[in-house]
Write a protein that holds these residues in place. Structure first.
Motif, PDB file in Angstrom:
ATOM      1  N   CYS A 283       0.811  -1.214   0.000  1.00 33.31           N
ATOM      2  CA  CYS A 283       0.000   0.000   0.000  1.00 33.31           C
ATOM      3  C   CYS A 283       0.848   1.269   0.000  1.00 33.31           C
ATOM      4  CB  CYS A 283      -0.932   0.012   1.209  1.00 33.31           C
ATOM      5  SG  CYS A 283      -2.112  -1.353   1.207  1.00 33.31           S
ATOM      6  N   LEU A 284       2.156   1.103  -0.064  1.00 30.90           N
ATOM      7  CA  LEU A 284       3.030   2.274  -0.173  1.00 30.90           C
ATOM      8  C   LEU A 284       2.994   2.775  -1.606  1.00 30.90           C
ATOM      9  CD1 LEU A 284       6.133   1.100   1.894  1.00 30.90           C
ATOM     10  CD2 LEU A 284       4.289   2.649   2.623  1.00 30.90           C
ATOM     11  N   VAL A 285       3.062   4.079  -1.779  1.00 25.07           N
ATOM     12  CA  VAL A 285       3.048   4.685  -3.103  1.00 25.07           C
ATOM     13  C   VAL A 285       4.306   4.267  -3.850  1.00 25.07           C
ATOM     14  CG1 VAL A 285       3.108   6.872  -4.365  1.00 25.07           C
ATOM     15  CG2 VAL A 285       1.629   6.628  -2.345  1.00 25.07           C
ATOM     16  N   LYS A 286       4.122   3.894  -5.110  1.00 31.79           N
ATOM     17  CA  LYS A 286       5.227   3.538  -5.988  1.00 31.79           C
ATOM     18  C   LYS A 286       5.153   4.402  -7.229  1.00 31.79           C
ATOM     19  CE  LYS A 286       4.638  -0.791  -3.964  1.00 31.79           C
ATOM     20  NZ  LYS A 286       3.722  -0.211  -3.007  1.00 31.79           N
ATOM     21  N   ILE A 287       6.326   4.806  -7.702  1.00 30.59           N
ATOM     22  CA  ILE A 287       6.399   5.642  -8.896  1.00 30.59           C
ATOM     23  C   ILE A 287       7.318   4.944  -9.880  1.00 30.59           C
ATOM     24  CG2 ILE A 287       7.047   7.875  -9.833  1.00 30.59           C
ATOM     25  CD1 ILE A 287       6.594   9.032  -7.008  1.00 30.59           C
ATOM     26  N   GLU A 288       6.810   4.743 -11.087  1.00 33.87           N
ATOM     27  CA  GLU A 288       7.618   4.108 -12.130  1.00 33.87           C
ATOM     28  C   GLU A 288       8.274   5.175 -12.993  1.00 33.87           C
ATOM     29  OE1 GLU A 288       7.307   0.846 -15.757  1.00 33.87           O
ATOM     30  OE2 GLU A 288       5.591   1.175 -14.446  1.00 33.87           O
ATOM     31  N   ASP A 289       9.570   5.041 -13.185  1.00 31.71           N
ATOM     32  CA  ASP A 289      10.308   5.952 -14.052  1.00 31.71           C
ATOM     33  C   ASP A 289       9.950   5.624 -15.495  1.00 31.71           C
ATOM     34  OD1 ASP A 289      12.696   6.592 -15.863  1.00 31.71           O
ATOM     35  OD2 ASP A 289      13.196   7.691 -14.022  1.00 31.71           O
ATOM     36  N   ASP A 290       9.426   6.597 -16.217  1.00 33.43           N
ATOM     37  CA  ASP A 290       8.984   6.370 -17.597  1.00 33.43           C
ATOM     38  C   ASP A 290      10.122   5.945 -18.515  1.00 33.43           C
ATOM     39  OD1 ASP A 290       6.349   7.010 -16.997  1.00 33.43           O
ATOM     40  OD2 ASP A 290       6.637   9.137 -17.435  1.00 33.43           O
ATOM     41  N   ASP A 291      11.318   6.419 -18.263  1.00 37.12           N
ATOM     42  CA  ASP A 291      12.455   6.109 -19.129  1.00 37.12           C
ATOM     43  C   ASP A 291      13.083   4.754 -18.817  1.00 37.12           C
ATOM     44  OD1 ASP A 291      12.177   8.566 -20.426  1.00 37.12           O
ATOM     45  OD2 ASP A 291      13.443   9.575 -18.950  1.00 37.12           O
ATOM     46  N   SER A 292      13.364   4.499 -17.544  1.00 33.98           N
ATOM     47  CA  SER A 292      14.084   3.278 -17.178  1.00 33.98           C
ATOM     48  C   SER A 292      13.177   2.108 -16.805  1.00 33.98           C
ATOM     49  CB  SER A 292      15.019   3.559 -16.002  1.00 33.98           C
ATOM     50  OG  SER A 292      14.258   3.817 -14.832  1.00 33.98           O
ATOM     51  N   GLY A 293      11.963   2.409 -16.360  1.00 31.71           N
ATOM     52  CA  GLY A 293      11.067   1.355 -15.883  1.00 31.71           C
ATOM     53  C   GLY A 293      11.310   1.004 -14.427  1.00 31.71           C
ATOM     54  N   ASP A 294      12.316   1.644 -13.807  1.00 30.54           N
ATOM     55  CA  ASP A 294      12.591   1.406 -12.396  1.00 30.54           C
ATOM     56  C   ASP A 294      11.395   1.855 -11.564  1.00 30.54           C
ATOM     57  OD1 ASP A 294      15.075   0.721 -13.368  1.00 30.54           O
ATOM     58  OD2 ASP A 294      16.119   2.433 -12.473  1.00 30.54           O
ATOM     59  N   ILE A 295      11.214   1.205 -10.417  1.00 26.23           N
ATOM     60  CA  ILE A 295      10.106   1.555  -9.544  1.00 26.23           C
ATOM     61  C   ILE A 295      10.650   2.050  -8.215  1.00 26.23           C
ATOM     62  CG2 ILE A 295       8.115   0.684  -8.263  1.00 26.23           C
ATOM     63  CD1 ILE A 295       7.631  -1.247 -10.566  1.00 26.23           C
ATOM     64  N   ALA A 296      10.269   3.272  -7.869  1.00 25.80           N
ATOM     65  CA  ALA A 296      10.655   3.857  -6.588  1.00 25.80           C
ATOM     66  C   ALA A 296       9.513   3.632  -5.600  1.00 25.80           C
ATOM     67  CB  ALA A 296      10.929   5.344  -6.742  1.00 25.80           C
ATOM     68  N   THR A 297       9.860   3.135  -4.430  1.00 24.43           N
ATOM     69  CA  THR A 297       8.883   2.953  -3.360  1.00 24.43           C
ATOM     70  C   THR A 297       9.081   4.079  -2.360  1.00 24.43           C
ATOM     71  OG1 THR A 297       8.938   0.555  -3.622  1.00 24.43           O
ATOM     72  CG2 THR A 297       8.043   1.401  -1.554  1.00 24.43           C
ATOM     73  N   LEU A 298       7.986   4.688  -1.957  1.00 24.20           N
ATOM     74  CA  LEU A 298       8.023   5.790  -1.009  1.00 24.20           C
ATOM     75  C   LEU A 298       7.551   5.316   0.362  1.00 24.20           C
ATOM     76  CD1 LEU A 298       7.847   7.022  -3.890  1.00 24.20           C
ATOM     77  CD2 LEU A 298       6.598   8.905  -2.901  1.00 24.20           C
ATOM     78  N   ASN A 299       7.857   6.085   1.388  1.00 21.22           N
ATOM     79  CA  ASN A 299       7.324   5.782   2.710  1.00 21.22           C
ATOM     80  C   ASN A 299       5.933   6.381   2.869  1.00 21.22           C
ATOM     81  OD1 ASN A 299       8.010   8.522   2.952  1.00 21.22           O
ATOM     82  ND2 ASN A 299       8.664   8.301   5.081  1.00 21.22           N
ATOM     83  N   VAL A 300       5.336   6.772   1.777  1.00 28.02           N
ATOM     84  CA  VAL A 300       4.011   7.389   1.742  1.00 28.02           C
ATOM     85  C   VAL A 300       2.976   6.295   1.477  1.00 28.02           C
ATOM     86  CG1 VAL A 300       2.560   9.077   0.565  1.00 28.02           C
ATOM     87  CG2 VAL A 300       5.009   9.537   0.871  1.00 28.02           C
ATOM     88  N   ALA A 301       2.025   6.168   2.383  1.00 23.33           N
ATOM     89  CA  ALA A 301       1.009   5.126   2.276  1.00 23.33           C
ATOM     90  C   ALA A 301      -0.270   5.662   1.651  1.00 23.33           C
ATOM     91  CB  ALA A 301       0.690   4.565   3.655  1.00 23.33           C
ATOM     92  N   CYS A 302      -0.954   4.793   0.965  1.00 28.18           N
ATOM     93  CA  CYS A 302      -2.268   5.096   0.398  1.00 28.18           C
ATOM     94  C   CYS A 302      -3.148   5.739   1.464  1.00 28.18           C
ATOM     95  CB  CYS A 302      -2.897   3.797  -0.100  1.00 28.18           C
ATOM     96  SG  CYS A 302      -4.649   3.944  -0.528  1.00 28.18           S
TER      97      CYS A 302
END
Length: 151
Positions: free
Chosen positions: A30-49
């Motif tokens: 349930c943590l927010v994830k952001i996908e990098d459009d260029d690399s496809g890498d996924i960043a996980t944040l400590n920010v919860a839904c």
């Protein structure tokens, strides 16, 4: 539910109730994830839904989560392989990889207390997305999973 179903049956043979019971309630998915459009890498944040009750690490409106949070995704046997960002501690991932449930998992421990005590949940570090401006998300990155990371 069948006794020790997680040890006795493959994921394909679990009932809906058993599948749902596999969730350890850590809140990491349930943590927010952001996908990098260029690399496809996924960043996980400590920010919860915004629907995650951080204290219990459970969704506050589970039956209506898809209507209220369109980006919420249903994890199923059919799409499990698409969730390469699931933590290695996740019961769904562990069983799909042929591993056993962790000793702290609520099904083995009898409750979720051990999971929280072992620091396996987001309870002690997550913040609600209701309190974080999207412009500040970069400061909340806690992990980056490269697209080509081993699954």
């Amino acid at each position: 539910m069948r006794e020790k179903f997680w040890e006795r049956y493959p994921l394909e043979e679990l009932t809906t109730e058993e599948w749902e019971a596999l969730c350890d309630g850590c809140g990491k998915c349930c943590l927010v994830k952001i996908e990098d459009d260029d690399s496809g890498d996924i960043a996980t944040l400590n920010v919860a839904c915004r629907l995650l009750d951080i204290g219990s690490c459970r969704c506050s409106d589970y039956p209506n989560r898809f209507a209220r949070v369109p980006e919420c995704t249903q994890l199923s046997l059919d799409n499990l392989d698409q969730f390469h960002w699931l933590p290695h501690s996740c019961a769904y991932r562990r069983l799909a990889e042929g591993r056993k449930l962790a000793s702290w998992h609520p099904l083995r421990a009898g409750n979720g207390r051990r999971m929280h005590e072992r620091g396996m949940s987001v309870r002690h570090f997550a913040v609600s997305e209701a309190t974080v401006d999207e412009a500040d998300y970069e400061a909340h990155v806690i992990d980056i999973i490269p697209l080509d990371a081993p699954r």
